[in-house]
Design a protein around this motif. Sequence first.
Motif, PDB file in Angstrom:
ATOM      1  N   THR A 180     -17.057  -2.480   1.220  1.00 25.19           N
ATOM      2  CA  THR A 180     -15.879  -3.163   1.775  1.00 25.19           C
ATOM      3  C   THR A 180     -16.105  -3.548   3.233  1.00 25.19           C
ATOM      4  O   THR A 180     -15.767  -4.653   3.666  1.00 25.19           O
ATOM      5  CB  THR A 180     -14.640  -2.259   1.662  1.00 25.19           C
ATOM      6  OG1 THR A 180     -14.348  -2.039   0.279  1.00 25.19           O
ATOM      7  CG2 THR A 180     -13.429  -2.890   2.332  1.00 25.19           C
TER       8      THR A 180
ATOM      9  N   ASP B 214      -8.762  -6.410   3.923  1.00 22.91           N
ATOM     10  CA  ASP B 214      -9.692  -5.664   3.076  1.00 22.91           C
ATOM     11  C   ASP B 214      -9.641  -4.165   3.392  1.00 22.91           C
ATOM     12  O   ASP B 214      -9.862  -3.319   2.525  1.00 22.91           O
ATOM     13  CB  ASP B 214     -11.147  -6.105   3.296  1.00 22.91           C
ATOM     14  CG  ASP B 214     -11.349  -7.606   3.309  1.00 22.91           C
ATOM     15  OD1 ASP B 214     -10.597  -8.303   4.023  1.00 22.91           O
ATOM     16  OD2 ASP B 214     -12.277  -8.075   2.633  1.00 22.91           O
TER      17      ASP B 214
ATOM     18  N   GLN C   2      -7.346  -2.257   3.856  1.00 22.82           N
ATOM     19  CA  GLN C   2      -6.342  -1.500   3.111  1.00 22.82           C
ATOM     20  C   GLN C   2      -6.992  -0.700   1.992  1.00 22.82           C
ATOM     21  O   GLN C   2      -6.430   0.286   1.499  1.00 22.82           O
ATOM     22  CB  GLN C   2      -5.283  -2.452   2.543  1.00 22.82           C
ATOM     23  CG  GLN C   2      -4.140  -1.756   1.819  1.00 22.82           C
ATOM     24  CD  GLN C   2      -2.993  -2.700   1.533  1.00 22.82           C
ATOM     25  OE1 GLN C   2      -2.306  -3.154   2.442  1.00 22.82           O
ATOM     26  NE2 GLN C   2      -2.811  -3.032   0.264  1.00 22.82           N
ATOM     27  N   GLU C   3      -8.195  -1.120   1.590  1.00 19.00           N
ATOM     28  CA  GLU C   3      -8.929  -0.435   0.523  1.00 19.00           C
ATOM     29  C   GLU C   3      -9.641   0.825   1.021  1.00 19.00           C
ATOM     30  O   GLU C   3     -10.388   1.447   0.272  1.00 19.00           O
ATOM     31  CB  GLU C   3      -9.952  -1.394  -0.090  1.00 19.00           C
ATOM     32  CG  GLU C   3      -9.345  -2.559  -0.848  1.00 19.00           C
ATOM     33  CD  GLU C   3      -8.569  -2.104  -2.070  1.00 19.00           C
ATOM     34  OE1 GLU C   3      -9.120  -1.305  -2.857  1.00 19.00           O
ATOM     35  OE2 GLU C   3      -7.411  -2.527  -2.238  1.00 19.00           O
ATOM     36  N   ASP C   4      -9.422   1.186   2.280  1.00 23.00           N
ATOM     37  CA  ASP C   4     -10.165   2.304   2.856  1.00 23.00           C
ATOM     38  C   ASP C   4      -9.623   3.680   2.467  1.00 23.00           C
ATOM     39  O   ASP C   4     -10.344   4.665   2.511  1.00 23.00           O
ATOM     40  CB  ASP C   4     -10.198   2.196   4.390  1.00 23.00           C
ATOM     41  CG  ASP C   4      -8.793   2.185   5.023  1.00 23.00           C
ATOM     42  OD1 ASP C   4      -7.798   2.243   4.278  1.00 23.00           O
ATOM     43  OD2 ASP C   4      -8.713   2.101   6.263  1.00 23.00           O
TER      44      ASP C   4
ATOM     45  N   ASN D  79     -17.031   6.563  -4.140  1.00 18.35           N
ATOM     46  CA  ASN D  79     -16.073   6.261  -3.073  1.00 18.35           C
ATOM     47  C   ASN D  79     -16.772   5.891  -1.775  1.00 18.35           C
ATOM     48  O   ASN D  79     -16.320   5.000  -1.044  1.00 18.35           O
ATOM     49  CB  ASN D  79     -15.152   7.467  -2.843  1.00 18.35           C
ATOM     50  CG  ASN D  79     -14.176   7.692  -3.985  1.00 18.35           C
ATOM     51  OD1 ASN D  79     -13.816   6.765  -4.701  1.00 18.35           O
ATOM     52  ND2 ASN D  79     -13.753   8.931  -4.174  1.00 18.35           N
TER      53      ASN D  79
ATOM     54  N   GLU E  55      -7.650   5.071  -0.442  1.00 15.36           N
ATOM     55  CA  GLU E  55      -7.574   5.750  -1.739  1.00 15.36           C
ATOM     56  C   GLU E  55      -8.843   6.539  -2.036  1.00 15.36           C
ATOM     57  O   GLU E  55      -8.776   7.666  -2.559  1.00 15.36           O
ATOM     58  CB  GLU E  55      -7.293   4.733  -2.843  1.00 15.36           C
ATOM     59  CG  GLU E  55      -5.875   4.179  -2.806  1.00 15.36           C
ATOM     60  CD  GLU E  55      -5.629   3.156  -3.892  1.00 15.36           C
ATOM     61  OE1 GLU E  55      -5.026   3.515  -4.925  1.00 15.36           O
ATOM     62  OE2 GLU E  55      -6.040   1.992  -3.700  1.00 15.36           O
TER      63      GLU E  55
ATOM     64  N   SER F 242       0.822  -1.216   0.000  1.00 12.90           N
ATOM     65  CA  SER F 242       0.000   0.000   0.000  1.00 12.90           C
ATOM     66  C   SER F 242       0.853   1.261   0.000  1.00 12.90           C
ATOM     67  O   SER F 242       0.330   2.367   0.054  1.00 12.90           O
ATOM     68  CB  SER F 242      -0.918   0.012   1.226  1.00 12.90           C
ATOM     69  OG  SER F 242      -0.162  -0.018   2.428  1.00 12.90           O
TER      70      SER F 242
ATOM     71  N   ALA G  54     -18.209   2.386  -2.195  1.00 12.61           N
ATOM     72  CA  ALA G  54     -17.134   1.395  -2.219  1.00 12.61           C
ATOM     73  C   ALA G  54     -16.700   1.016  -0.803  1.00 12.61           C
ATOM     74  O   ALA G  54     -16.546  -0.174  -0.483  1.00 12.61           O
ATOM     75  CB  ALA G  54     -15.938   1.934  -3.005  1.00 12.61           C
ATOM     76  N   LEU G  55     -16.513   2.011   0.074  1.00 12.76           N
ATOM     77  CA  LEU G  55     -16.066   1.695   1.430  1.00 12.76           C
ATOM     78  C   LEU G  55     -17.177   1.051   2.249  1.00 12.76           C
ATOM     79  O   LEU G  55     -16.924   0.138   3.042  1.00 12.76           O
ATOM     80  CB  LEU G  55     -15.543   2.955   2.131  1.00 12.76           C
ATOM     81  CG  LEU G  55     -14.919   2.715   3.518  1.00 12.76           C
ATOM     82  CD1 LEU G  55     -13.829   1.647   3.465  1.00 12.76           C
ATOM     83  CD2 LEU G  55     -14.365   4.006   4.103  1.00 12.76           C
TER      84      LEU G  55
END
Length: 469
Positions: free
Chosen positions: A310, A321, A323-325, A303, A327, A23, A306-307
């Motif tokens: 997730t 997962d 880690q996708e928080d 966005n 961007e 990341s 998406a979160l």
Amino acid sequence: MKKMWSGRFESDSSKLLEEFNASIGFDKNLYEQDIAGSKAHAKMLGVKGIISKDDADNIITGLDVVLSEIKSKKYEFKTEDEDIHMSVEKRLSEIIGKELGGRLHTARSRNDQVALDFRLYVLKQNREIFTKICDFIDTLVEISKEHIDTLMPGYTHLQHAQPVSLAYHLMAYAFMFKRDCERLISSYERNNLSPLGSAALAGTPHRIDREFVARELGFAGVTQNAMDSVSDRDFALEILFNISVLMMHTSRLCEELILWSSQEFGFITISDTYSTGSSIMPQKKNPDVAELIRGKTGRVNGNLIALLTTMKGLPLAYNKDMQEDKEGVFDSANTALASIVILNEMTKEIKFNTKNMLNATKKGHLSATDLADYLVREKNIPFRIAHFITGKAVAFAENLNLDLSQLNANQLKQIDENLDENAMKFLDLNASKEARSSLGGTANESVKLQIKQMNEWLEITKGYFKKQG
């Protein structure tokens, strides 16, 4: 190259895994927060005697060197270091020695470390977005002061409805953005808590002082449950939601600016500074800034979704997962800041074509409701009957290709015996605007009160974050 966590592994990670797992490409944006958190943590370890005071001081000095290298662009971020936390710790160990550098991670995990860094970043962006919104509200208020007497159509269904002032219309947006500020304050207060010291998920056996670290970093307090602390991303979801609502409000305003700048409306002229042209049509002047802001609203909404998606299926506590928080939050925060700043600057330079606005009020029978209200108040006619009579008056005017406000006394009498000369004054468009003097209405005194209330709120609220330290 061996990882810092590689003790139980017999073989190195594949290059493919390193690239997929890393990341560092985006969480390097958190370097200031990561180093600030590490310095506060090291200081606490020294104060509590978990490591020596000298070791703590040397770690803090080494971290300052790392910070200086990053800021001066001398620092190299490497994929194999995985994330900002490992990268900084590795470089620190190179500067002060592996043994001393390794003491920094005592009583903490990457789980509470990333939760801290990300929370600090979100709180910072919260403050910055808040400040820019307040600046824009200032602009709307200043323009409104100049246009209290500027008459324009108010709309429902994008059809002419009732006469209002331009000041009244713009203040409607000012109150929208005021709510955006209030949401940001509420989120800040709710999330201004330090998660550091939660370790991986269960706390630590070391006798740490979480409150000390929280004070060092400017938090109001600490989170109460370690498992929740490392798995919570509500603070990120909140800023994404707050940004989505903010951008929805900017999009609504931009939609109107686009319409108002068209030949069909002609209410405003956007300055050349914030307009673009066509590659083929020389006459074109396009409202690209407003269109881009309108378009970026869909991006920030994405966005948020998406979160939410997730997080919806994650068991406690930390999962990769998450880690996708970041961007999406980075993108939304940057988008919101850029959008509100350029919208503010563009709005300052807009020319309002008040004659076109006034002429537009003479179409669409904007004083029809006033005529119906006159029949109710002065003739004691039930509203439904008054509504019917006024509808006949509108049809009569349209047959003559006139606006209702242009009918004379003789013409009114032909429609209904209750429409006498006294009804004429209720057809006046400015009188219609002034008649709506109820709290929150479009009468001049009401609008002046709204401006006064907004200025008072701004004076109190603009300094909110300065008071927080």
